[in-house]
Design a protein around this motif. Structure first.
Motif, PDB file in Angstrom:
ATOM      1  N   GLN A 168      -9.179   3.052   9.392  1.00  0.00           N
ATOM      2  CA  GLN A 168      -8.836   3.353   8.001  1.00  0.00           C
ATOM      3  C   GLN A 168      -7.323   3.452   7.832  1.00  0.00           C
ATOM      4  O   GLN A 168      -6.772   2.952   6.854  1.00  0.00           O
ATOM      5  CB  GLN A 168      -9.504   4.655   7.566  1.00  0.00           C
ATOM      6  CG  GLN A 168     -11.009   4.550   7.418  1.00  0.00           C
ATOM      7  CD  GLN A 168     -11.665   5.897   7.248  1.00  0.00           C
ATOM      8  OE1 GLN A 168     -11.232   6.897   7.831  1.00  0.00           O
ATOM      9  NE2 GLN A 168     -12.739   5.936   6.461  1.00  0.00           N
ATOM     10  N   ARG A 169      -6.655   4.090   8.794  1.00  0.00           N
ATOM     11  CA  ARG A 169      -5.192   4.198   8.743  1.00  0.00           C
ATOM     12  C   ARG A 169      -4.544   2.818   8.752  1.00  0.00           C
ATOM     13  O   ARG A 169      -3.607   2.556   8.005  1.00  0.00           O
ATOM     14  CB  ARG A 169      -4.689   5.014   9.944  1.00  0.00           C
ATOM     15  CG  ARG A 169      -4.087   6.309   9.526  1.00  0.00           C
ATOM     16  CD  ARG A 169      -3.470   7.047  10.711  1.00  0.00           C
ATOM     17  NE  ARG A 169      -4.200   8.282  10.853  1.00  0.00           N
ATOM     18  CZ  ARG A 169      -5.081   8.556  11.803  1.00  0.00           C
ATOM     19  NH1 ARG A 169      -5.307   7.721  12.764  1.00  0.00           N
ATOM     20  NH2 ARG A 169      -5.719   9.700  11.807  1.00  0.00           N
ATOM     21  N   ALA A 170      -5.049   1.937   9.589  1.00  0.00           N
ATOM     22  CA  ALA A 170      -4.508   0.578   9.674  1.00  0.00           C
ATOM     23  C   ALA A 170      -4.714  -0.169   8.358  1.00  0.00           C
ATOM     24  O   ALA A 170      -3.822  -0.893   7.895  1.00  0.00           O
ATOM     25  CB  ALA A 170      -5.164  -0.177  10.829  1.00  0.00           C
ATOM     26  N   THR A 171      -5.875   0.008   7.744  1.00  0.00           N
ATOM     27  CA  THR A 171      -6.151  -0.648   6.464  1.00  0.00           C
ATOM     28  C   THR A 171      -5.200  -0.157   5.385  1.00  0.00           C
ATOM     29  O   THR A 171      -4.626  -0.955   4.634  1.00  0.00           O
ATOM     30  CB  THR A 171      -7.613  -0.388   6.039  1.00  0.00           C
ATOM     31  OG1 THR A 171      -8.481  -0.930   7.033  1.00  0.00           O
ATOM     32  CG2 THR A 171      -7.917  -1.024   4.696  1.00  0.00           C
ATOM     33  N   VAL A 172      -5.017   1.156   5.299  1.00  0.00           N
ATOM     34  CA  VAL A 172      -4.106   1.723   4.298  1.00  0.00           C
ATOM     35  C   VAL A 172      -2.682   1.228   4.540  1.00  0.00           C
ATOM     36  O   VAL A 172      -1.985   0.822   3.611  1.00  0.00           O
ATOM     37  CB  VAL A 172      -4.167   3.267   4.304  1.00  0.00           C
ATOM     38  CG1 VAL A 172      -3.064   3.862   3.455  1.00  0.00           C
ATOM     39  CG2 VAL A 172      -5.528   3.739   3.824  1.00  0.00           C
ATOM     40  N   ALA A 173      -2.248   1.229   5.791  1.00  0.00           N
ATOM     41  CA  ALA A 173      -0.893   0.760   6.119  1.00  0.00           C
ATOM     42  C   ALA A 173      -0.722  -0.709   5.733  1.00  0.00           C
ATOM     43  O   ALA A 173       0.315  -1.094   5.186  1.00  0.00           O
ATOM     44  CB  ALA A 173      -0.611   0.958   7.605  1.00  0.00           C
ATOM     45  N   ALA A 174      -1.740  -1.522   5.985  1.00  0.00           N
ATOM     46  CA  ALA A 174      -1.660  -2.941   5.627  1.00  0.00           C
ATOM     47  C   ALA A 174      -1.586  -3.114   4.118  1.00  0.00           C
ATOM     48  O   ALA A 174      -0.811  -3.932   3.614  1.00  0.00           O
ATOM     49  CB  ALA A 174      -2.871  -3.692   6.192  1.00  0.00           C
ATOM     50  N   LEU A 175      -2.377  -2.357   3.385  1.00  0.00           N
ATOM     51  CA  LEU A 175      -2.347  -2.446   1.923  1.00  0.00           C
ATOM     52  C   LEU A 175      -0.994  -2.010   1.370  1.00  0.00           C
ATOM     53  O   LEU A 175      -0.451  -2.652   0.469  1.00  0.00           O
ATOM     54  CB  LEU A 175      -3.462  -1.591   1.309  1.00  0.00           C
ATOM     55  CG  LEU A 175      -4.885  -2.099   1.528  1.00  0.00           C
ATOM     56  CD1 LEU A 175      -5.892  -1.050   1.087  1.00  0.00           C
ATOM     57  CD2 LEU A 175      -5.111  -3.410   0.798  1.00  0.00           C
ATOM     58  N   LEU A 176      -0.458  -0.925   1.886  1.00  0.00           N
ATOM     59  CA  LEU A 176       0.843  -0.451   1.413  1.00  0.00           C
ATOM     60  C   LEU A 176       1.947  -1.427   1.787  1.00  0.00           C
ATOM     61  O   LEU A 176       2.857  -1.674   0.995  1.00  0.00           O
ATOM     62  CB  LEU A 176       1.138   0.942   1.966  1.00  0.00           C
ATOM     63  CG  LEU A 176       0.249   2.058   1.425  1.00  0.00           C
ATOM     64  CD1 LEU A 176       0.543   3.364   2.141  1.00  0.00           C
ATOM     65  CD2 LEU A 176       0.411   2.217  -0.070  1.00  0.00           C
ATOM     66  N   GLY A 177       1.883  -1.997   2.971  1.00  0.00           N
ATOM     67  CA  GLY A 177       2.882  -2.979   3.393  1.00  0.00           C
ATOM     68  C   GLY A 177       2.852  -4.221   2.533  1.00  0.00           C
ATOM     69  O   GLY A 177       3.885  -4.755   2.145  1.00  0.00           O
ATOM     70  N   ARG A 178       1.656  -4.680   2.185  1.00  0.00           N
ATOM     71  CA  ARG A 178       1.509  -5.861   1.325  1.00  0.00           C
ATOM     72  C   ARG A 178       2.090  -5.575  -0.052  1.00  0.00           C
ATOM     73  O   ARG A 178       2.804  -6.379  -0.624  1.00  0.00           O
ATOM     74  CB  ARG A 178       0.035  -6.236   1.217  1.00  0.00           C
ATOM     75  CG  ARG A 178      -0.189  -7.534   0.493  1.00  0.00           C
ATOM     76  CD  ARG A 178      -1.628  -7.967   0.433  1.00  0.00           C
ATOM     77  NE  ARG A 178      -2.463  -7.334   1.428  1.00  0.00           N
ATOM     78  CZ  ARG A 178      -3.773  -7.171   1.299  1.00  0.00           C
ATOM     79  NH1 ARG A 178      -4.393  -7.587   0.236  1.00  0.00           N
ATOM     80  NH2 ARG A 178      -4.486  -6.587   2.234  1.00  0.00           N
ATOM     81  N   ARG A 179       1.819  -4.409  -0.579  1.00  0.00           N
ATOM     82  CA  ARG A 179       2.336  -4.037  -1.907  1.00  0.00           C
ATOM     83  C   ARG A 179       3.854  -3.962  -1.882  1.00  0.00           C
ATOM     84  O   ARG A 179       4.528  -4.391  -2.790  1.00  0.00           O
ATOM     85  CB  ARG A 179       1.725  -2.688  -2.325  1.00  0.00           C
ATOM     86  CG  ARG A 179       2.259  -2.149  -3.612  1.00  0.00           C
ATOM     87  CD  ARG A 179       1.816  -2.989  -4.796  1.00  0.00           C
ATOM     88  NE  ARG A 179       2.366  -2.410  -5.999  1.00  0.00           N
ATOM     89  CZ  ARG A 179       2.908  -3.117  -6.967  1.00  0.00           C
ATOM     90  NH1 ARG A 179       2.917  -4.426  -6.904  1.00  0.00           N
ATOM     91  NH2 ARG A 179       3.410  -2.548  -8.013  1.00  0.00           N
ATOM     92  N   ARG A 180       4.416  -3.402  -0.812  1.00  0.00           N
ATOM     93  CA  ARG A 180       5.864  -3.272  -0.699  1.00  0.00           C
ATOM     94  C   ARG A 180       6.519  -4.657  -0.668  1.00  0.00           C
ATOM     95  O   ARG A 180       7.519  -4.894  -1.312  1.00  0.00           O
ATOM     96  CB  ARG A 180       6.213  -2.487   0.571  1.00  0.00           C
ATOM     97  CG  ARG A 180       7.674  -2.126   0.663  1.00  0.00           C
ATOM     98  CD  ARG A 180       7.986  -1.252   1.858  1.00  0.00           C
ATOM     99  NE  ARG A 180       7.254   0.007   1.790  1.00  0.00           N
ATOM    100  CZ  ARG A 180       6.536   0.499   2.798  1.00  0.00           C
ATOM    101  NH1 ARG A 180       6.459  -0.129   3.940  1.00  0.00           N
ATOM    102  NH2 ARG A 180       5.899   1.638   2.660  1.00  0.00           N
ATOM    103  N   ARG A 181       5.922  -5.587   0.071  1.00  0.00           N
ATOM    104  CA  ARG A 181       6.487  -6.941   0.147  1.00  0.00           C
ATOM    105  C   ARG A 181       6.421  -7.630  -1.217  1.00  0.00           C
ATOM    106  O   ARG A 181       7.352  -8.305  -1.623  1.00  0.00           O
ATOM    107  CB  ARG A 181       5.742  -7.760   1.196  1.00  0.00           C
ATOM    108  CG  ARG A 181       6.115  -7.377   2.624  1.00  0.00           C
ATOM    109  CD  ARG A 181       5.543  -8.365   3.637  1.00  0.00           C
ATOM    110  NE  ARG A 181       4.087  -8.468   3.595  1.00  0.00           N
ATOM    111  CZ  ARG A 181       3.249  -7.658   4.239  1.00  0.00           C
ATOM    112  NH1 ARG A 181       3.704  -6.673   4.950  1.00  0.00           N
ATOM    113  NH2 ARG A 181       1.953  -7.842   4.154  1.00  0.00           N
ATOM    114  N   GLN A 182       5.324  -7.458  -1.952  1.00  0.00           N
ATOM    115  CA  GLN A 182       5.187  -8.062  -3.268  1.00  0.00           C
ATOM    116  C   GLN A 182       6.223  -7.499  -4.224  1.00  0.00           C
ATOM    117  O   GLN A 182       6.808  -8.228  -5.026  1.00  0.00           O
ATOM    118  CB  GLN A 182       3.781  -7.826  -3.825  1.00  0.00           C
ATOM    119  CG  GLN A 182       2.719  -8.617  -3.132  1.00  0.00           C
ATOM    120  CD  GLN A 182       1.324  -8.248  -3.594  1.00  0.00           C
ATOM    121  OE1 GLN A 182       1.127  -7.285  -4.325  1.00  0.00           O
ATOM    122  NE2 GLN A 182       0.335  -9.007  -3.155  1.00  0.00           N
TER     123      GLN A 182
END
Length: 73
Positions: A53-67
């Motif tokens: 779950q932590r990895a999923t949240v980190a991936a989602l936040l990272g994707r949003r930051r890049r966008q």
């Protein structure tokens, strides 16, 4: 007692036609603090996240930051 405090906070936070900008800002801060206290109290009751779950949240936040960075430049 909690109901009385909530009523007082609601009365203080309610916008009025005669609000000056400083008073409106103070009321917004009160609303934000009350909301944050409510959210924190609920989140504190949740079980800890799993590693997946932590990895999923980190991936989602990272994707949003890049966008967001791409749309800024």
């Amino acid at each position: 007692m909690k109901a009385i405090m909530r009523e007082r906070l609601a009365a203080m936070a309610a916008p009025r036609d005669t609000d000056d900008p400083e008073l409106a800002a103070l009321r917004a801060i009160l609303r934000d603090q009350a909301l944050m206290a409510h959210v924190t109290a609920n989140v504190d009751q949740w079980p800890p996240l799993t590693d997946a779950q932590r990895a999923t949240v980190a991936a989602l936040l990272g994707r949003r930051r890049r966008q967001t960075r791409r749309s800024d430049g």
